[in-house]
Design a protein around this motif. Structure first.
Motif, mmCIF file in Angstrom:
data_model
loop_
_atom_site.group_PDB
_atom_site.id
_atom_site.type_symbol
_atom_site.label_atom_id
_atom_site.label_comp_id
_atom_site.label_asym_id
_atom_site.label_seq_id
_atom_site.Cartn_x
_atom_site.Cartn_y
_atom_site.Cartn_z
ATOM 1 N N UNK A 121 9.258 -11.180 -12.140
ATOM 2 C CA UNK A 121 9.549 -10.916 -10.723
ATOM 3 C C UNK A 121 9.754 -9.438 -10.405
ATOM 4 N N UNK A 122 9.874 -8.597 -11.437
ATOM 5 C CA UNK A 122 10.041 -7.164 -11.229
ATOM 6 C C UNK A 122 8.704 -6.449 -11.072
ATOM 7 N N UNK A 123 7.611 -7.157 -11.340
ATOM 8 C CA UNK A 123 6.281 -6.535 -11.286
ATOM 9 C C UNK A 123 5.844 -6.332 -9.836
ATOM 10 N N UNK A 124 5.269 -5.173 -9.583
ATOM 11 C CA UNK A 124 4.656 -4.922 -8.272
ATOM 12 C C UNK A 124 3.187 -5.303 -8.381
ATOM 13 N N UNK A 125 2.769 -6.279 -7.592
ATOM 14 C CA UNK A 125 1.403 -6.791 -7.665
ATOM 15 C C UNK A 125 0.638 -6.364 -6.416
ATOM 16 N N UNK A 126 -0.472 -5.705 -6.641
ATOM 17 C CA UNK A 126 -1.307 -5.245 -5.538
ATOM 18 C C UNK A 126 -2.624 -6.021 -5.569
ATOM 19 N N UNK A 127 -2.941 -6.714 -4.488
ATOM 20 C CA UNK A 127 -4.140 -7.532 -4.429
ATOM 21 C C UNK A 127 -5.250 -6.796 -3.684
ATOM 22 N N UNK A 128 -6.431 -6.766 -4.290
ATOM 23 C CA UNK A 128 -7.629 -6.233 -3.638
ATOM 24 C C UNK A 128 -8.607 -7.398 -3.537
ATOM 25 N N UNK A 129 -8.674 -8.018 -2.363
ATOM 26 C CA UNK A 129 -9.533 -9.180 -2.153
ATOM 27 C C UNK A 129 -10.947 -8.695 -1.840
ATOM 28 N N UNK A 130 -11.614 -8.203 -2.887
ATOM 29 C CA UNK A 130 -12.937 -7.605 -2.725
ATOM 30 C C UNK A 130 -13.593 -7.514 -4.095
ATOM 31 N N UNK A 131 -14.888 -7.304 -4.113
ATOM 32 C CA UNK A 131 -15.594 -7.024 -5.355
ATOM 33 C C UNK A 131 -15.741 -5.514 -5.502
ATOM 34 N N UNK A 132 -15.796 -5.027 -6.725
ATOM 35 C CA UNK A 132 -15.994 -3.599 -6.959
ATOM 36 C C UNK A 132 -17.414 -3.213 -6.549
ATOM 37 N N UNK A 133 -17.522 -2.114 -5.808
ATOM 38 C CA UNK A 133 -18.831 -1.611 -5.402
ATOM 39 C C UNK A 133 -18.743 -0.101 -5.204
ATOM 40 N N UNK A 134 -19.889 0.515 -5.013
ATOM 41 C CA UNK A 134 -19.900 1.958 -4.760
ATOM 42 C C UNK A 134 -19.171 2.286 -3.460
ATOM 43 N N UNK A 135 -19.107 1.318 -2.543
ATOM 44 C CA UNK A 135 -18.471 1.555 -1.253
ATOM 45 C C UNK A 135 -16.947 1.655 -1.336
ATOM 46 N N UNK A 136 -16.350 0.929 -2.286
ATOM 47 C CA UNK A 136 -14.877 0.938 -2.338
ATOM 48 C C UNK A 136 -14.308 1.583 -3.598
ATOM 49 N N UNK A 137 -15.161 2.063 -4.494
ATOM 50 C CA UNK A 137 -14.677 2.565 -5.777
ATOM 51 C C UNK A 137 -13.763 3.771 -5.616
ATOM 52 N N UNK A 138 -14.086 4.666 -4.712
ATOM 53 C CA UNK A 138 -13.242 5.852 -4.539
ATOM 54 C C UNK A 138 -11.848 5.462 -4.047
ATOM 55 N N UNK A 139 -11.782 4.465 -3.176
ATOM 56 C CA UNK A 139 -10.478 3.984 -2.707
ATOM 57 C C UNK A 139 -9.682 3.388 -3.866
ATOM 58 N N UNK A 140 -10.376 2.688 -4.764
ATOM 59 C CA UNK A 140 -9.687 2.065 -5.895
ATOM 60 C C UNK A 140 -9.136 3.110 -6.857
#
Length: 268
Positions: free
Chosen positions: A97-116
């Motif tokens: 319960x101490x873990x910070x979980x960040x969800x990215x509901x997307x597939x990896x692509x050239x369009x979002x890689x820099x944001x990731x």
């Protein structure tokens, strides 16, 4: 706060006894991103959650289906239809319960890689089964000097003891990794063997991409062998698959990430 610290010690104290005092604290401040929450990635996430990693970013846009049940951790009759990242988030927080979980509901692509990559993970673990996504992560990790671990194909494999880890230049028996190797050398200038007719050399230069593969020929489904149909890509969805191979690959990648985080902090 004191109660939280006590609970964390009770849950993860075995890690200090294994890796050395201070390890739980170091792992609790680590951020690991896992792309692809399937047969390999879901078990990788499980291992990291049970190792007290403080922040997990999980990236996938897929939903759980019945065909996932034979190999993917969150796949149950009761979870069919649920987003994989959401199912894993529930499980992670139940474990830690101490873990910070960040969800990215997307597939990896050239369009979002820099944001990731701007989310600044200490380690990025690639558990996807698409060559284009893998190349995108490899190039981004190189540009931003991010530690990247790449998982090869687990579909069509039966022997978990054939699991190997090493540079991409050394991988064998893996069509996906062979495809990556060829494209990285041809299109992106990665190191390739030199051809010297005067002084032949067996030395293969490293490419600087750490990968996991199963050194075993892929077993073709009987329908393919009979010529009724052909491969539907390189993922587990086309080949047969088993949790006894996908899970060990995920666990091995998780351990490599843990080792890196601890060695970076000079604990092991």
């Amino acid at each position: 706060m004191a109660e939280q610290q006590l609970n964390a010690e009770r849950r993860f104290g075995g890690l200090n006894r294994l890796y050395g005092e201070g390890s739980v604290d170091i792992l609790g401040h680590a951020h690991i991103m896992i792309a692809g929450i399937g047969g390999v990635g879901s078990w990788c996430v499980e291992a990291l959650a049970r190792s007290g990693i403080g922040m997990l970013t999980i990236v996938d846009m897929d939903h759980i289906s019945e065909s996932n049940i034979n190999r993917q951790l969150p796949a149950l009759g009761s979870t069919v239809g649920q987003a994989k990242v959401e199912a894993m988030q529930e499980r992670i927080l139940d474990i830690n319960p101490f873990c910070r979980v960040q969800l990215i509901d997307d597939f990896v692509s050239a369009d979002n890689m820099e944001q990731l990559v701007h989310l600044a993970p200490d380690v990025l673990i690639d558990c996807t089964d698409q060559a284009e996504a893998k190349i995108t992560m490899i190039l981004a990790a190189k540009r931003h000097n991010i530690r990247l671990l790449v998982c090869g194909a687990a579909g069509g494999k039966q022997n978990p003891l054939a699991l190997k880890r090493g540079d991409l230049s050394l991988s064998t028996h893996d069509a996906m990794l062979a495809k990556l190797r060829g494209r990285l050398r041809k299109e992106y200038g990665f190191a390739k063997p030199k051809v010297d007719k005067v002084k032949p050399s067996t030395r293969i230069p490293k490419m600087g991409v750490e990968v996991f593969w199963v050194e075993e020929s892929a077993i073709m489904p009987s329908a393919w062998q009979q010529g009724n149909t052909g491969p539907q890509g390189l993922s587990c969805a086309g080949y047969g698959s088993s949790v006894t191979v996908t899970a060990p690959m995920g666990f091995a990648a998780a351990q490599a990430a843990i080792d890196y985080v601890l060695k970076k902090s000079k604990v092991v």
